[in-house]
Design a protein around this motif. Structure first.
Motif, mmCIF file in Angstrom:
data_model
loop_
_atom_site.group_PDB
_atom_site.id
_atom_site.type_symbol
_atom_site.label_atom_id
_atom_site.label_comp_id
_atom_site.label_asym_id
_atom_site.label_seq_id
_atom_site.Cartn_x
_atom_site.Cartn_y
_atom_site.Cartn_z
ATOM 1 N N THR A 126 51.940 -5.182 -20.075
ATOM 2 C CA THR A 126 52.225 -3.977 -19.287
ATOM 3 C C THR A 126 51.663 -4.098 -17.874
ATOM 4 O O THR A 126 52.073 -3.362 -16.974
ATOM 5 N N TYR A 127 50.716 -5.010 -17.674
ATOM 6 C CA TYR A 127 50.172 -5.196 -16.327
ATOM 7 C C TYR A 127 50.796 -6.373 -15.603
ATOM 8 O O TYR A 127 50.427 -6.673 -14.476
ATOM 9 N N ALA A 128 51.731 -7.054 -16.281
ATOM 10 C CA ALA A 128 52.374 -8.199 -15.645
ATOM 11 C C ALA A 128 53.281 -7.715 -14.526
ATOM 12 O O ALA A 128 53.984 -6.729 -14.678
ATOM 13 N N ARG A 129 53.219 -8.379 -13.380
ATOM 14 C CA ARG A 129 54.033 -7.951 -12.242
ATOM 15 C C ARG A 129 55.505 -8.241 -12.489
ATOM 16 O O ARG A 129 56.377 -7.563 -12.007
ATOM 17 N N ARG A 131 58.388 -8.716 -15.350
ATOM 18 C CA ARG A 131 58.675 -8.424 -16.746
ATOM 19 C C ARG A 131 59.747 -9.367 -17.247
ATOM 20 O O ARG A 131 60.697 -9.661 -16.535
ATOM 21 N N MET B 1 52.014 -1.707 -13.604
ATOM 22 C CA MET B 1 52.463 -0.914 -14.752
ATOM 23 C C MET B 1 53.509 0.106 -14.308
ATOM 24 O O MET B 1 53.362 0.761 -13.282
ATOM 25 N N ARG B 2 54.538 0.258 -15.093
ATOM 26 C CA ARG B 2 55.574 1.217 -14.722
ATOM 27 C C ARG B 2 55.082 2.635 -14.918
ATOM 28 O O ARG B 2 54.281 2.921 -15.797
ATOM 29 N N ASP B 5 55.589 4.076 -18.374
ATOM 30 C CA ASP B 5 54.594 3.578 -19.332
ATOM 31 C C ASP B 5 53.279 4.316 -19.156
ATOM 32 O O ASP B 5 52.617 4.686 -20.122
ATOM 33 N N LEU B 9 51.417 6.509 -21.835
ATOM 34 C CA LEU B 9 50.033 6.174 -22.169
ATOM 35 C C LEU B 9 49.154 7.409 -22.062
ATOM 36 O O LEU B 9 48.330 7.689 -22.935
ATOM 37 N N ASP B 330 45.795 0.317 -10.838
ATOM 38 C CA ASP B 330 46.397 0.643 -12.144
ATOM 39 C C ASP B 330 45.502 1.608 -12.909
ATOM 40 O O ASP B 330 45.979 2.571 -13.521
ATOM 41 N N GLN B 334 46.257 5.416 -13.903
ATOM 42 C CA GLN B 334 46.235 5.817 -15.305
ATOM 43 C C GLN B 334 45.507 7.149 -15.491
ATOM 44 O O GLN B 334 46.012 8.058 -16.139
#
Lengths: 250, 410
Positions: A126-129, A131, B1-2, B5, B9, B330, B334
């Motif tokens: 989820t933190y990968a730039r 996807r 992170m999108r 998401d 979360l 991030d 969050q």
């Protein structure tokens, strides 16, 4: 590995190891006192190696692991990871570098208490730039690789210690890192489970992943090809083990 | 992170501490609900007042005998010089911006048709009365100027009278009696409904004021030519206060009031009420806004408090997330999103409760309420803004954690 192709070309041309430290040092200041946790540490680790780092507590092992994992920065000396000096990389890029290149395995597993195994494994993605593909599918495959395909919907509290550590390893592997940093991964496990885990590490190493393992257990260290021993923040031994258990297996 | 998401979360994190989340957001819930409720009631009252004023007509001047300055003091009826037909025709002739003018003299009377009778209001008015009141005839016609001058015995009835006396059947051309005098019904008015104070405006009969004077009032009770109250409608494009001055000038002259003397009549401008109304309304809106801000601040402090607790509880999680590649931004996002989602949930629950309460008031107390979509949007936006402002400090604290210490914490 195509995404690092430009970097690999550069590495090959300079023949840089995956990890190079030069006169690495780390001081801690607590009030008036200055504690030298690490001093003048220089070594190389090539891609594909399996190295055990040993030493009594307070010898600087954990400090070194923090530096190698880029969670901490040295107060002196240089650390080159994958050909780049970590000191020159901005904090955000360092986070991305960790995400792509390093997988962490901890003594206490560090799973999130109320997250199911599959989601734990997905977390780094989820933190990968960038996807790619179906996250859940990828995570399921990774769980299968560590033999936990039927535990995907379990919470950490429903898993044994060995299973939890396998979930943590699946999480470390999800982004296909070059390097696994394992800090006392067997510290909370019994002997039989520890042996299983070490065999898993050997298998991963056989697949080309570089593994650096901190342990104070000589039995565990015996699985590595090379042993680096620390005392009082300095390297006292750094040599290949001819009778490595790894050689016996392979 | 999108972002999606991150939102999912945040929702799952809040669900893990469901009770705590709800209790935390209670401040926001109560704040938003009370503001929506108060605004709904205030808006309802305002629209009611506006309706009443526009039913009077916003470009309307009302002439009353007596002094504006001694209002409230008991003044004998004799001291008030009533307006006369001459006043009316003079104003009509000399003030060009006047579009309609009518006197209005009311008395009660019993009307009789066959063997039914009905006690109602008998209003003597001029032929332009309907224009002044923004009213119209539904069936038939109104009386004209000629009939007025002739003192014709014609009547236009309200719908209540039409129903009570004629059972809503065609009553045009029928002759009925007011007191002893026979009147011909020439028209039925449009339905107007009750005034906000509950008086039935349709329970009325309109007759020429001239006829009312000569036929329906005992001579000694009436000054000759008296017309009661006078309402003047001014062209909407003209300046109302200018027309008012013109009328005052004419009346002073006709009544022989010298410059130094004060008027023994007054001209009221309906928009003067409107002005007074907007002023109280501004005070009220200010109080509402103050209430809203205070309750959101109180709610926001609760949010900040619980977010700080959450950051402390999840220090290890934050450390882990940083180790596996979360940027500091991030982590900040969050926790910020979590605070905003918490506030928005509070805002939504508060909105629902507020609307529910307003409906309960509307149905239960029969109080006019008005819920405008703008207010709902504003309430939710304010809740989200509260989340951002009070979530920022905890989020920043989380983002600044040292990953090594965070991972080591219990």
């Amino acid at each position: 590995m195509t995404r690092h192709s430009d970097m690999s070309v550069r590495n090959r041309s300079k023949e840089f190891p995956l990890i190079r430290t030069r006169k690495l040092g780390r001081l801690y200041r607590t009030g008036e006192q200055v504690v030298t946790a690490l001093k003048d540490v220089s070594f190389d680790i090539n891609e594909g190696e399996f190295v055990a780092i040993m030493g009594p507590s307070g010898s600087g092992k954990s400090t070194l692991m923090n530096l190698l994992g880029t969670l901490d920065l040295p107060t002196s000396g240089d650390y080159f990871l994958d050909g780049e000096n970590v000191a020159d990389i901005a904090a955000d890029e360092l986070a991305d570098l960790r995400n792509r290149t390093i997988g962490f395995v901890f003594q206490q597993f560090n799973l999130l208490p109320r997250m199911r195994a599959l989601a734990q494994v997905t977390l780094p993605l989820t933190y990968a730039r960038r996807r790619s593909g179906n996250l859940k599918e990828k995570a399921r495959k990774q769980l299968a690789l560590v033999g936990l395909e039927d535990r995907a919907d379990h919470l950490p509290s429903q898993l044994s210690g060995g299973q939890q550590q396998r979930v943590a390893i699946a999480r470390a592997l999800i982004n296909s890192p070059k390097l696994i940093l394992a800090d006392e991964p067997t510290g909370a496990l019994d002997t039989a489970t520890s042996k299983d885990l070490m065999r898993l590490f050997q298998r991963l190493n056989g697949a080309g992943i570089t593994i650096i393992l901190v342990t104070h257990d000589a039995e565990i260290a015996a699985y590595a090809q090379r042993k680096i021993v620390f005392r009082d923040g300095r390297i006292v031994t750094n040599k290949n083990q001819r009778n490595s258990r790894l050689l016996k297996v392979s | 992170m999108r972002l999606l998401d991150t939102i999912l979360l945040a929702i799952s994190a809040l669900r893990m501490n469901f009770l705590r989340s709800i209790l935390t957001t209670l401040g926001i819930i109560i704040g938003v609900a009370s503001v929506i409720l108060m605004v709904a009631v205030a808006e309802g009252a305002r629209s009611e007042v506006e309706k009443r004023i526009s039913s009077l007509g916003s470009n309307l001047l009302q002439l009353r005998p007596g002094s504006n300055r001694i209002r409230g003091r008991s003044v004998g009826a004799d001291s008030r010089l009533p307006f006369s037909e001459g006043d009316v025709s003079d104003i009509r002739k000399k003030v060009p911006s006047v579009t309609a003018i009518s006197g209005h003299f009311r008395r009660n009377g019993t009307i009789v048709y066959r063997n039914t009778d009905w006690l109602t209001n008998i209003d003597g008015v001029h032929s332009e009365y309907l224009q002044v009141r923004d009213w119209a005839v539904e069936i038939g016609r109104f009386f004209g100027e000629r009939e007025y001058q002739a003192g014709a015995k014609v009547a236009v009835i309200g719908t209540t009278v039409a129903r009570e006396l004629f059972d809503d059947e065609n009553s045009i051309g029928i002759s009925m009696r007011i007191g002893d005098t026979p009147f011909e019904i020439i028209g039925v008015l449009e339905h107007k409904g009750a005034t906000p104070s509950g008086r039935d405006q349709d329970d009325v009969i309109l007759v020429p004021l001239s006829t009312l004077r000569s036929r329906l009032v005992k001579r000694h009770k009436l000054v000759p030519d008296q017309v009661g109250y006078v309402s003047v409608k001014i062209d909407e494009t003209e300046d109302l206060s200018e027309a008012k001055e013109d009328i005052e000038f004419i009346l002073r002259k006709r009544r022989g009031i010298k410059n130094s003397k004060s008027d023994n009549f007054y001209v009221r401008d309906v928009s003067a009420y409107q002005f007074a109304k907007t002023e109280t309304q501004q005070t009220f809106s200010f109080l509402l806004a103050a209430t809203a801000i205070i309750s959101l601040i109180v709610g926001g402090i609760g949010i900040m408090n619980i977010m700080l607790v959450s950051v402390t509880e999840r220090t290890r999680e934050i450390g882990l997330r940083m180790a596996v590649g979360a940027r500091r931004s991030d982590i900040r996002t969050q926790f910020l999103v979590e605070a905003v989602v918490l506030c928005l949930i509070g805002g939504i629950i508060g909105t629902v409760l507020g609307i529910g309460g307003a409906m309960a008031i509307a149905l239960g107390a029969n109080w006019p309420v008005l819920i405008s979509p703008e207010v709902l949007a504003l309430a939710l936006a304010a809740a989200a803004l509260t989340g951002i402002s009070f979530g920022f400090f905890p989020a920043q604290r989380a983002a600044r954690l040292n990953p090594i210490e965070a991972l080591r914490s219990e």
